[in-house]
Design an enzyme around this catalytic site. Structure first.
Site, PDB file in Angstrom:
ATOM      1  N   GLU A  41      -6.657 -14.414  19.171  1.00  0.00           N
ATOM      2  CA  GLU A  41      -7.421 -13.344  19.825  1.00  0.00           C
ATOM      3  C   GLU A  41      -8.932 -13.613  19.733  1.00  0.00           C
ATOM      4  OE1 GLU A  41      -7.251  -9.953  21.348  1.00  0.00           O
ATOM      5  OE2 GLU A  41      -5.538 -11.047  22.108  1.00  0.00           O
ATOM      6  N   ARG A  54       9.472  -8.396  14.409  1.00  0.00           N
ATOM      7  CA  ARG A  54       8.216  -8.005  15.037  1.00  0.00           C
ATOM      8  C   ARG A  54       8.173  -6.487  15.190  1.00  0.00           C
ATOM      9  NH1 ARG A  54       2.994  -9.345  15.907  1.00  0.00           N
ATOM     10  NH2 ARG A  54       2.672 -10.519  17.830  1.00  0.00           N
ATOM     11  N   ARG A  95       8.850  -7.607  21.393  1.00  0.00           N
ATOM     12  CA  ARG A  95       9.863  -6.745  20.762  1.00  0.00           C
ATOM     13  C   ARG A  95      10.085  -5.478  21.585  1.00  0.00           C
ATOM     14  NH1 ARG A  95      11.782  -4.926  15.783  1.00  0.00           N
ATOM     15  NH2 ARG A  95      13.917  -4.340  16.316  1.00  0.00           N
ATOM     16  N   ARG A 152       0.854  -1.192   0.000  1.00  0.00           N
ATOM     17  CA  ARG A 152       0.000   0.000   0.000  1.00  0.00           C
ATOM     18  C   ARG A 152       0.881   1.230   0.000  1.00  0.00           C
ATOM     19  NH1 ARG A 152      -2.269   0.770   6.142  1.00  0.00           N
ATOM     20  NH2 ARG A 152      -0.414   0.015   7.222  1.00  0.00           N
ATOM     21  N   TYR A 159     -10.352  -5.638  17.488  1.00  0.00           N
ATOM     22  CA  TYR A 159      -9.509  -6.475  16.619  1.00  0.00           C
ATOM     23  C   TYR A 159     -10.010  -7.925  16.635  1.00  0.00           C
ATOM     24  CZ  TYR A 159      -5.463  -9.309  15.230  1.00  0.00           C
ATOM     25  OH  TYR A 159      -4.644 -10.241  14.630  1.00  0.00           O
ATOM     26  N   ASP A 194      -4.610  -1.883  -1.856  1.00  0.00           N
ATOM     27  CA  ASP A 194      -4.998  -1.648  -0.468  1.00  0.00           C
ATOM     28  C   ASP A 194      -6.177  -2.560  -0.163  1.00  0.00           C
ATOM     29  OD1 ASP A 194      -4.707   0.976   1.671  1.00  0.00           O
ATOM     30  OD2 ASP A 194      -6.467  -0.316   1.851  1.00  0.00           O
ATOM     31  N   SER A 201      -6.760 -15.620  14.099  1.00  0.00           N
ATOM     32  CA  SER A 201      -5.957 -15.334  15.296  1.00  0.00           C
ATOM     33  C   SER A 201      -6.539 -15.947  16.560  1.00  0.00           C
ATOM     34  CB  SER A 201      -5.901 -13.807  15.463  1.00  0.00           C
ATOM     35  OG  SER A 201      -5.460 -13.474  16.761  1.00  0.00           O
ATOM     36  N   HIS A 258       3.030 -15.117  17.526  1.00  0.00           N
ATOM     37  CA  HIS A 258       4.349 -15.529  17.034  1.00  0.00           C
ATOM     38  C   HIS A 258       5.176 -14.282  16.740  1.00  0.00           C
ATOM     39  CE1 HIS A 258       1.329 -15.610  13.854  1.00  0.00           C
ATOM     40  NE2 HIS A 258       2.255 -15.090  13.068  1.00  0.00           N
TER      41      HIS A 258
HETATM   42  P1  NAP Z   1       2.224  -6.923  10.736  1.00  0.00           P
HETATM   43  O1  NAP Z   1       3.696  -7.108  10.913  1.00  0.00           O
HETATM   44  O2  NAP Z   1       1.539  -5.838  11.468  1.00  0.00           O
HETATM   45  O3  NAP Z   1       1.960  -6.746   9.162  1.00  0.00           O
HETATM   46  C1  NAP Z   1       0.730  -6.280   8.691  1.00  0.00           C
HETATM   47  C2  NAP Z   1       0.851  -6.069   7.194  1.00  0.00           C
HETATM   48  O4  NAP Z   1      -0.426  -5.639   6.692  1.00  0.00           O
HETATM   49  C3  NAP Z   1       1.870  -5.002   6.773  1.00  0.00           C
HETATM   50  O5  NAP Z   1       2.519  -5.444   5.606  1.00  0.00           O
HETATM   51  C4  NAP Z   1       0.985  -3.806   6.450  1.00  0.00           C
HETATM   52  O6  NAP Z   1       1.567  -2.929   5.521  1.00  0.00           O
HETATM   53  C5  NAP Z   1      -0.195  -4.532   5.837  1.00  0.00           C
HETATM   54  N1  NAP Z   1      -1.417  -3.713   5.786  1.00  0.00           N
HETATM   55  C6  NAP Z   1      -2.051  -3.117   6.830  1.00  0.00           C
HETATM   56  N2  NAP Z   1      -3.129  -2.481   6.395  1.00  0.00           N
HETATM   57  C7  NAP Z   1      -3.201  -2.654   5.053  1.00  0.00           C
HETATM   58  C8  NAP Z   1      -4.079  -2.219   4.038  1.00  0.00           C
HETATM   59  N3  NAP Z   1      -5.126  -1.458   4.304  1.00  0.00           N
HETATM   60  N4  NAP Z   1      -3.832  -2.612   2.758  1.00  0.00           N
HETATM   61  C9  NAP Z   1      -2.763  -3.382   2.463  1.00  0.00           C
HETATM   62  N5  NAP Z   1      -1.877  -3.803   3.382  1.00  0.00           N
HETATM   63  C10 NAP Z   1      -2.091  -3.442   4.658  1.00  0.00           C
HETATM   64  O7  NAP Z   1       1.447  -8.289  11.099  1.00  0.00           O
HETATM   65  P2  NAP Z   1       2.019  -9.790  11.247  1.00  0.00           P
HETATM   66  O8  NAP Z   1       2.434  -9.997  12.660  1.00  0.00           O
HETATM   67  O9  NAP Z   1       2.944 -10.079  10.141  1.00  0.00           O
HETATM   68  O10 NAP Z   1       0.669 -10.613  11.072  1.00  0.00           O
HETATM   69  C11 NAP Z   1       0.218 -11.011   9.781  1.00  0.00           C
HETATM   70  C12 NAP Z   1      -1.271 -11.347   9.868  1.00  0.00           C
HETATM   71  O11 NAP Z   1      -1.465 -12.389  10.822  1.00  0.00           O
HETATM   72  C13 NAP Z   1      -2.158 -10.194  10.335  1.00  0.00           C
HETATM   73  O12 NAP Z   1      -3.399 -10.328   9.680  1.00  0.00           O
HETATM   74  C14 NAP Z   1      -2.346 -10.456  11.824  1.00  0.00           C
HETATM   75  O13 NAP Z   1      -3.539  -9.868  12.286  1.00  0.00           O
HETATM   76  C15 NAP Z   1      -2.389 -11.969  11.825  1.00  0.00           C
HETATM   77  N6  NAP Z   1      -1.965 -12.643  13.052  1.00  0.00           N
HETATM   78  C16 NAP Z   1      -0.737 -12.345  13.594  1.00  0.00           C
HETATM   79  C17 NAP Z   1      -0.314 -13.025  14.717  1.00  0.00           C
HETATM   80  C18 NAP Z   1       1.023 -12.737  15.345  1.00  0.00           C
HETATM   81  O14 NAP Z   1       1.219 -13.125  16.517  1.00  0.00           O
HETATM   82  N7  NAP Z   1       1.962 -12.118  14.624  1.00  0.00           N
HETATM   83  C19 NAP Z   1      -1.130 -14.033  15.287  1.00  0.00           C
HETATM   84  C20 NAP Z   1      -2.344 -14.315  14.673  1.00  0.00           C
HETATM   85  C21 NAP Z   1      -2.757 -13.630  13.554  1.00  0.00           C
HETATM   86  P3  NAP Z   1       2.531  -1.707   5.979  1.00  0.00           P
HETATM   87  O15 NAP Z   1       3.914  -2.310   6.058  1.00  0.00           O
HETATM   88  O16 NAP Z   1       2.361  -0.733   4.886  1.00  0.00           O
HETATM   89  O17 NAP Z   1       2.047  -1.229   7.316  1.00  0.00           O
HETATM   90  O1  G4F Z   2       2.259  -8.309  22.188  1.00  0.00           O
HETATM   91  P1  G4F Z   2       0.844  -7.907  22.333  1.00  0.00           P
HETATM   92  O2  G4F Z   2       0.507  -6.517  21.952  1.00  0.00           O
HETATM   93  O3  G4F Z   2       0.021  -8.982  21.513  1.00  0.00           O
HETATM   94  P2  G4F Z   2      -1.509  -9.456  21.559  1.00  0.00           P
HETATM   95  O4  G4F Z   2      -2.406  -8.403  22.060  1.00  0.00           O
HETATM   96  O5  G4F Z   2      -1.547 -10.778  22.252  1.00  0.00           O
HETATM   97  O6  G4F Z   2      -1.813  -9.637  19.994  1.00  0.00           O
HETATM   98  C1  G4F Z   2      -0.893 -10.294  19.127  1.00  0.00           C
HETATM   99  O7  G4F Z   2      -1.201 -11.666  19.071  1.00  0.00           O
HETATM  100  C2  G4F Z   2      -2.486 -11.974  18.491  1.00  0.00           C
HETATM  101  C3  G4F Z   2      -2.629 -13.494  18.534  1.00  0.00           C
HETATM  102  O8  G4F Z   2      -3.171 -13.881  19.770  1.00  0.00           O
HETATM  103  C4  G4F Z   2      -2.505 -11.447  17.070  1.00  0.00           C
HETATM  104  F1  G4F Z   2      -3.682 -11.775  16.484  1.00  0.00           F
HETATM  105  C5  G4F Z   2      -2.320  -9.948  17.078  1.00  0.00           C
HETATM  106  O9  G4F Z   2      -2.273  -9.475  15.735  1.00  0.00           O
HETATM  107  C6  G4F Z   2      -0.990  -9.635  17.753  1.00  0.00           C
HETATM  108  O10 G4F Z   2       0.039 -10.129  16.930  1.00  0.00           O
HETATM  109  O11 G4F Z   2       0.382  -8.124  23.853  1.00  0.00           O
HETATM  110  C7  G4F Z   2       0.548  -9.338  24.533  1.00  0.00           C
HETATM  111  C8  G4F Z   2       0.163  -9.180  25.995  1.00  0.00           C
HETATM  112  C9  G4F Z   2      -1.197  -8.514  26.220  1.00  0.00           C
HETATM  113  O12 G4F Z   2      -1.884  -9.236  27.223  1.00  0.00           O
HETATM  114  C10 G4F Z   2      -0.868  -7.129  26.737  1.00  0.00           C
HETATM  115  O13 G4F Z   2      -1.828  -6.578  27.616  1.00  0.00           O
HETATM  116  O14 G4F Z   2       1.113  -8.332  26.635  1.00  0.00           O
HETATM  117  C11 G4F Z   2       0.417  -7.458  27.488  1.00  0.00           C
HETATM  118  N1  G4F Z   2       1.251  -6.261  27.722  1.00  0.00           N
HETATM  119  C12 G4F Z   2       1.691  -5.845  28.949  1.00  0.00           C
HETATM  120  N2  G4F Z   2       2.377  -4.700  28.816  1.00  0.00           N
HETATM  121  C13 G4F Z   2       1.656  -5.392  26.799  1.00  0.00           C
HETATM  122  C14 G4F Z   2       2.380  -4.404  27.479  1.00  0.00           C
HETATM  123  N3  G4F Z   2       1.504  -5.366  25.458  1.00  0.00           N
HETATM  124  C15 G4F Z   2       2.068  -4.350  24.770  1.00  0.00           C
HETATM  125  N4  G4F Z   2       1.941  -4.328  23.424  1.00  0.00           N
HETATM  126  N5  G4F Z   2       2.764  -3.350  25.413  1.00  0.00           N
HETATM  127  C16 G4F Z   2       2.954  -3.317  26.760  1.00  0.00           C
HETATM  128  O15 G4F Z   2       3.571  -2.419  27.309  1.00  0.00           O
END
Ligand code: NAP
Ligand code: G4F
Length: 324
Positions: free
Chosen positions: A125, A182, A189, A33, A147, A56, A123, A177
């Protein structure tokens, strides 16, 4: 040569998945995008091997064009507003990208290339205020954030397109993950980056929210393999991907700080700003279906993951220090 279209390719998962598919000799098309400044950090090393398509998730016409240009065998829909905390101040934008964006992508595939295999990034979530532990594919959902609610929509619309149009559409219910790629706002991170900065004398405190939350944390490099495996099966299906272990945020702090011989209690300050309006207290996934049916397994455990992230942040910051 197989052709894959990836949305969210500049994000954490998109970059690992693109690497995996390039290794497997796919032609990889990535939807990017428009951003005010270019954002290729995660894919700089493979940028020239990717066919870039401007699009997008909120713009169906651009997605139709992306599918028309790429004529994909496989579509991986990873793009989303993916930060849970941002989904309260931006609930509508989150729904537009994370929920309706899925329908846009499914429609583009259905209209132009209905035989393409489709992966939706669902997810853990969605389990939110969990009704059973561990969580598996048939555990009912109880999302706790805009979300999570949006991801439930994305999950069910994917199931619905599979059942309505006979599309090969899969939903991967991935637990948290992480990796050195991240985003800095996510808790792992945020912690590993702060640990490295504190060790190097660049920061002296770390402000955090709820330290009691428990998450099932794995390594992104392992999890993208599961995405690919789901699209190689005879039948489309949904799978939980997790480690089967859960850890508190406090354990994360302990491992990360002690790796550089520091005590987290000397640096961490609780700040209500990071406490969420509704919390997901505990996530723990049962991925036995994926292990048996996909033959999927993980290679990196929690401690390896955290130490790998601290090491990478230290390396990156030391290079920056030397250059300035
Ligand atoms: P991420 O690092 O936040 O990457 C999100 C990506 O989506 C980026 O490339 C972002 O582009 C793109 N994006 C956001 N809005 C968009 C739009 N309107 N049009 C086109 N592209 C757009 O997320 P991730 O951790 O790699 O996760 C990948 C997917 O898995 C997400 O759907 C997330 O919700 C899901 N998920 C993640 C986890 C996890 O723990 N990581 C777990 C379960 C599910 P920009 O670079 O331009 O911002
Ligand atoms: O790292 P988080 O922000 O991840 P969260 O909310 O679990 O979501 C991530 O995992 C989901 C899969 O279950 C994905 F779908 C989603 O896209 C994303 O990748 O927070 C993890 C935990 C939460 O309970 C939060 O309340 O950490 C707790 N936390 C405590 N202090 C914090 C903080 N989280 C963040 N981001 N920042 C803090 O200072």
């Amino acid at each position: 040569m197989k052709r894959a279209l990836i949305t969210g390719i500049t994000g954490q998962d998109g970059s690992y998945l693109a690497e995996l598919l390039l290794e497997k000799d796919y032609k990889v098309y990535g939807v990017r995008r428009r951003t005010s400044t270019p954002n290729y950090d995660n894919v700089e090393h493979i940028k020239e091997q990717i066919e870039w398509i401007d699009g997008d998730l909120g713009d169906l016409a651009s997605l139709i064009e992306a599918v028309r240009i790429s004529q994909p065998d496989e579509v991986y829909n990873l793009a989303a507003q993916s930060f849970v905390a941002t989904s309260w101040p931006q609930p509508i934008a989150t729904a537009q990208m994370t929920a309706l964006g899925v329908t846009n992508m499914l429609e583009a595939v259905r209209i132009i290339k209905p035989d393409a295999r489709f992966y939706q990034a669902s997810s853990s979530e969605m389990y939110g205020k969990v009704v059973e532990t561990p969580q598996k594919e048939n555990t009912p959902f109880y999302p706790r954030s805009p979300y999570g609610v949006s991801k439930v929509y994305g999950h069910w619309i994917t199931v619905n397109y599979r059942e309505s149009f006979n599309m090969f559409a899969c939903s991967g219910i991935l637990f948290n993950h992480e990796s050195p790629r991240r985003g800095l706002e996510f808790v792992t991170r945020k912690v590993t980056n702060a640990v490295a900065r504190i060790k190097l004398g660049l920061q002296d405190e770390l402000r955090m929210g709820n330290l009691d939350a428990k998450r099932d944390w794995g390594f992104a490099g392992d999890y993208v393999k599961a995405m690919w495996l789901m699209l190689q099966q005879d039948q489309p299906d949904d799978y939980v991907i997790s480690t089967g272990e859960t850890h508190t945020v406090e354990e994360l702090l302990e491992i990360a700080f002690s790796y550089v011989d520091l005590n987290w209690k000397d640096f961490v300050v609780i700040d209500q700003k990071f406490v969420r309006p509704a919390e997901v207290d505990l996530l723990l996934g049962d991925c036995s279906k994926a292990k048996v049916k996909l033959g999927w397994n993980l290679e990196v455990d929690f401690k390896m993951l955290v130490t790998m992230m601290v090491e990478e942040d230290l390396k990156r910051l030391k290079v920056i220090q030397v250059t300035i």
